[in-house]
Each structure stands twice: as structure tokens, then as C-alpha cells.
Design a protein around this motif. Sequence first.
Motif, PDB file in Angstrom:
ATOM      1  N   ASP A  96       0.802  -1.223   0.000  1.00  0.00           N
ATOM      2  CA  ASP A  96       0.000   0.000   0.000  1.00  0.00           C
ATOM      3  C   ASP A  96       0.833   1.270   0.000  1.00  0.00           C
ATOM      4  OD1 ASP A  96      -2.209  -1.622  -0.001  1.00  0.00           O
ATOM      5  OD2 ASP A  96      -2.628  -1.411   2.152  1.00  0.00           O
ATOM      6  N   LEU A  97       1.856   1.313   0.853  1.00  0.00           N
ATOM      7  CA  LEU A  97       2.677   2.513   0.948  1.00  0.00           C
ATOM      8  C   LEU A  97       3.389   2.820  -0.370  1.00  0.00           C
ATOM      9  CD1 LEU A  97       4.229   2.019   4.499  1.00  0.00           C
ATOM     10  CD2 LEU A  97       2.490   3.681   3.848  1.00  0.00           C
ATOM     11  N   PHE A  98       3.797   1.775  -1.072  1.00  0.00           N
ATOM     12  CA  PHE A  98       4.511   1.979  -2.339  1.00  0.00           C
ATOM     13  C   PHE A  98       3.558   2.381  -3.455  1.00  0.00           C
ATOM     14  CE2 PHE A  98       7.051  -0.929   0.225  1.00  0.00           C
ATOM     15  CZ  PHE A  98       8.243  -0.230   0.260  1.00  0.00           C
ATOM     16  N   ILE A  99       2.317   1.909  -3.382  1.00  0.00           N
ATOM     17  CA  ILE A  99       1.311   2.330  -4.353  1.00  0.00           C
ATOM     18  C   ILE A  99       1.090   3.836  -4.221  1.00  0.00           C
ATOM     19  CG2 ILE A  99      -1.071   2.023  -5.137  1.00  0.00           C
ATOM     20  CD1 ILE A  99       0.823  -0.428  -5.486  1.00  0.00           C
ATOM     21  N   GLN A 100       1.062   4.328  -2.979  1.00  0.00           N
ATOM     22  CA  GLN A 100       0.902   5.763  -2.737  1.00  0.00           C
ATOM     23  C   GLN A 100       2.066   6.567  -3.304  1.00  0.00           C
ATOM     24  OE1 GLN A 100       0.292   6.377   1.483  1.00  0.00           O
ATOM     25  NE2 GLN A 100      -1.327   4.836   1.577  1.00  0.00           N
ATOM     26  N   GLU A 101       3.230   5.932  -3.395  1.00  0.00           N
ATOM     27  CA  GLU A 101       4.414   6.618  -3.920  1.00  0.00           C
ATOM     28  C   GLU A 101       4.549   6.477  -5.431  1.00  0.00           C
ATOM     29  OE1 GLU A 101       6.608   8.559  -2.272  1.00  0.00           O
ATOM     30  OE2 GLU A 101       5.305   8.357  -0.536  1.00  0.00           O
ATOM     31  N   GLY A 102       3.588   5.816  -6.071  1.00  0.00           N
ATOM     32  CA  GLY A 102       3.614   5.734  -7.531  1.00  0.00           C
ATOM     33  C   GLY A 102       3.828   4.358  -8.114  1.00  0.00           C
ATOM     34  N   ALA A 103       4.030   3.329  -7.266  1.00  0.00           N
ATOM     35  CA  ALA A 103       4.210   1.968  -7.784  1.00  0.00           C
ATOM     36  C   ALA A 103       2.868   1.400  -8.243  1.00  0.00           C
ATOM     37  CB  ALA A 103       4.813   1.070  -6.710  1.00  0.00           C
ATOM     38  N   ARG A 104       2.938   0.389  -9.096  1.00  0.00           N
ATOM     39  CA  ARG A 104       1.743  -0.322  -9.534  1.00  0.00           C
ATOM     40  C   ARG A 104       1.647  -1.635  -8.772  1.00  0.00           C
ATOM     41  NH1 ARG A 104       3.008   0.704 -15.996  1.00  0.00           N
ATOM     42  NH2 ARG A 104       2.905   3.000 -15.898  1.00  0.00           N
ATOM     43  N   LEU A 105       0.459  -2.156  -8.654  1.00  0.00           N
ATOM     44  CA  LEU A 105       0.246  -3.391  -7.896  1.00  0.00           C
ATOM     45  C   LEU A 105       0.082  -4.581  -8.825  1.00  0.00           C
ATOM     46  CD1 LEU A 105      -0.271  -4.789  -5.160  1.00  0.00           C
ATOM     47  CD2 LEU A 105      -2.707  -4.288  -5.492  1.00  0.00           C
ATOM     48  N   GLY A 106       0.849  -5.646  -8.533  1.00  0.00           N
ATOM     49  CA  GLY A 106       0.684  -6.907  -9.251  1.00  0.00           C
ATOM     50  C   GLY A 106      -0.044  -7.895  -8.362  1.00  0.00           C
ATOM     51  N   ARG A 107      -1.001  -8.627  -8.922  1.00  0.00           N
ATOM     52  CA  ARG A 107      -1.804  -9.540  -8.099  1.00  0.00           C
ATOM     53  C   ARG A 107      -1.075 -10.840  -7.789  1.00  0.00           C
ATOM     54  NH1 ARG A 107      -7.176  -9.632 -11.638  1.00  0.00           N
ATOM     55  NH2 ARG A 107      -5.520  -9.764 -13.218  1.00  0.00           N
ATOM     56  N   THR A 108      -0.201 -11.280  -8.702  1.00  0.00           N
ATOM     57  CA  THR A 108       0.571 -12.516  -8.506  1.00  0.00           C
ATOM     58  C   THR A 108       1.971 -12.327  -9.067  1.00  0.00           C
ATOM     59  OG1 THR A 108      -0.022 -13.478 -10.653  1.00  0.00           O
ATOM     60  CG2 THR A 108      -1.541 -13.901  -8.798  1.00  0.00           C
TER      61      THR A 108
END
Length: 535
Positions: A286-298
Motif C-alpha cells: 500500500d505505501l509503495f502504491i501511494q508513492e507511484g508503484a503499480r500493484l501486481g496480483r501474482t
Amino acid sequence: MATVSLRLGDLVGKLGRYPPWPGKIVNPPKDLKKPRGKKCFFVKFFGTEDHAWIKVEQLKPYHAHKEEMIKINKGKRFQQAVDAVEEFLRRAKGKDQTSSHSSADDKNRRNSSEERSRPNSGDEKRKLSLSEGKVKKNMGEGKKRVSSGSAERGSKSPLKRAQEQSPRKRGRPPKDEKDLTIPESSTVKGMMAGPMAAFKWQPTVSEPVKDADPHFHHFLLSQTEKETGSTSIQAADSTAVNGSITPTDKKIGFLGLGLMGSGIVSNLLKMGHTVTVWNRTAEKCDLFIQEGARLGRTPAEVVSTCDITFACVSDPKAAKDLVLGPSGVLQGIRPGKCYVDMSTVDADTVTELAQVIVSRGGRFLEAPVSGNQQLSNDGMLVILAAGDRGLYEDCSSCFQAMGKTSFFLGEVGNAAKMMLIVNMVQGSFMATIAEGLTLAQVTGQSQQTLLDILNQGQLASIFLDQKCQNILQGNFKPDFYLKYIQKDLRLAIALGDAVNHPTPMAAAANEVYKRAKALDQSDNDMSAVYRAYIH
């Protein structure tokens, strides 16, 4: 609350979820693109060689928030950065005072000269006639002096003359050539002209850069004399520009956000890389998503959508499960996909993983890292790489973002072996430190005095000081988990057994760590091995 306007040259503090740090807004290199969709400034950080695009909302005026930053970050390197700011301000102030004094002196000299240049009418004719005589007399002498000067200059090489005529250092452009494209703050115009110790922004992009990023070095280990088996280390090219980092345009994936992985990802993002993250415990993303990263599900999804995927997990079993398990890395591998395993594992494990990745048309590089959580956060890790040489070079900007040095060690398995040897030495040393401190205590000696003595001798190091301070303060917050150094000792002993090489020191240290684990110290810092000696 009124919004504070920031401009080029302003001193700022970076505040956010990462440790705060002082910096200065500067112009970016001409060919370094600004991140899309973000309002940000390019900041040079004091006390480091780092530059980065930083979001406006994370930047605050330095002076107004200085005390707040000092309360949050009590680290030694941060204090050195604050000292660098104060030194910068002191020199800038001194430069301003010198300039104002010089201007006043120049004005006085001009006024005095004007007074002297006004002769009275009675003297003027006499001086004119005397001057005419002197001119005639001196013309001959002038010719002699010119001839002599020419001969003197002729004895020197053109290069020597050029050096004498130009006080400006080679490779440093004159100040009026600077391209200031952002409105400049009037409060810092004087500072911009002053000396900038530990705050250099040279050479320019147009100039050839031999070692553009002074804090980062690549080393390539190659067999140069096969007859003798000796090796040589050669410096590789860097992709850094102006002491900063030009991020690769490849999409980066990262699997595993533990103590080391979290710091690595934050630095990749800070230096402008496009990163997709995955972690077994999804909340850590979550914290990295806030910094601009994208989320991978697997893991498979991350690998399939990214060009280069890094992984950093705890041990051989976790590394294998990540690749071979359900929705694992292997399911996302297809020709051209790249996988970089940064976990500290044994050579057999990393060789097996390399084989299955390559069998699917992928490219593989092992790149375990030497360091701890603090070095990971600071982007000062040492990277040991082996495997696909081309992939190693493709990872250049990523390695620069996360570390200070990288070594390329040849074929797959070499980095794993070297990493285990490094950690074997480190783990054994830590056990010896703990043993010495407890022996000092039971014999009535001051543990603090022992540390002071060690810090004045040949063993003095940041590692020694930090770990001893942990013990003296009873603070075992993990910077490098005890359970992982014990795992590395166990694997190093097995490496020695495989080649029939004795490792009695590592074996003895391993037993002490096993004792500490039995005392529930696994999830504490490795310095908690001290408790194995006092129970």
C-alpha cells in the motif's frame, strides 16, 4: 493554511513516509525527463550524491521545518547532511560579504582615481610636455620588452600558456552559461553564486563523462589469464548523467517487500523507475502504491507485464516457491523476459532456478546484496551479480539506484558462494564482538571503554560501532534478522563441506546463534546473539 511557493534555488526538506532529508531545488540535466502527471521539482540532496524528482507536497521550506526533521531523523548521516547545509549557508554568506566589500572598495578606488585625474591648469601643460618626452623614450624600451616577452612565451608549450591564461578549471562552464529555466528565488541568488561544498553539479551533459556517478562503481570479473586462472577487475560504463541517474525505460517488477526489498523499491521509485510490486502480505504494498508503484496480483502477473523482475526473499525454500509455486514466476516467463534473484541462497538453488528460467526462453541474473536495512534505505548496498552479462548491463540504472557498488562475478552460482562467504565473516565477527563484551562485563571491565578502545584501533568500523551500541542500549530492533545470519552461516558451512574445506570458526559461531534462536531472538537484530552469552 497558505500554500508555500517553492522556486529554483530554494533550500527544502523532503518529508513523507521515508526519513526526512535536506536538499536544494536545482535544474535537472537537459535530457532527464520530468515524470508525467506529477507536479514535482528536481532536488539535489545534501550530504549524498543523490538527485531525484520529488513531489511538491513532499517538499517543505528547510528553515521552517529544520527542527521537525531533526526530531524525526537522528541518524549520523542525516546530521552530516544538516552540517553540509550550514556550511553551504556559511560560505554563501561569506561570499556575499566579500562581494559587498569589494564593491565598496571599487567605488572608493574609482572616486580616488577621479580626484587624481583632475590636474590644475598650471600643472597640466608641464605634465603634457614631460609625457611627450617619456613616450618617445619608452617606445624603444617597449619594443625590447615586447620582444623579450615574446621569447619568454615562446619557450612555453601552448597547453602551459592556456593553463596560465585561464584560471577556470577544465570541464567547468562559466557561470553565465548556466541554463536557468525555472524562476529563481531572490532569497538565494547570493547563495547560488557562492562556493557549494559537497554540492557539485558538474560536468554538463554535453561534456564527456568518464565516471558520471561518483558514488557508484561497477566491477566486472573476467578470466584474463586462463593458464594461471588469475582474474582481473575492470570498471564498466555507467549510465549516470551529471551525478544523477537516468532511469531505464524498461518496466521493472519487484517481488518481496521485506527489510531489504522495501528500501530497494523506495530508491527505484525515487530515481524515476516504473515499478510494479507484489508481496505475500499484500498490505505492505500500500505505501509503495501511494508513492507511484503499480500493484501486481501474482508473481506471474508481475513477470508477464514487466521487462525485468527482481525478487528478494528470505531463504532457498522461499526462492523456489516464488518461482515454481502456483501463479509463480515461471508461469509468467516467456522469451525475452528477465528475472533477477537478489535473495541470499546457496549455489545449487540459484543454479536450479536459472535452468528453469532459461528453459522457458527467459534471461537470468543472480544479484544478492551485502548490507542491512539502513544501507538499503540509503541506497548504499553492495550488489554481487552473476549470470547473464547483458542483463547485468541492462540493470545498470537499477543497481545505481539501490547500491553504491556492483560486482559481476561470472557464471551463475559464483555470486551465491561469494555472498555466503561475506556473511560468514560478518556473522562470525558479530559473535566475537558479543563474546568480547560479555567477557569484559564478567571480568569487571567497562563495556563502553572496550568499545571506545576498539573504535580507536584497526577494527574501527560503522558495523562495530552500531552493533556495540545496540548491545549497550539493549536495542535489538532488526536491521539484519538474527535468523537470516544463522541461515547464511549454515549454508556457508555446507559450502565448505562440499569442497572438504574446514570452517571451524563459522561452525562455532553458528552454535551460538542457534542458542540465541532457542532464546526467541530469531526476529531480533543479529546483535541479539549477545543474549546467548548472558543466559
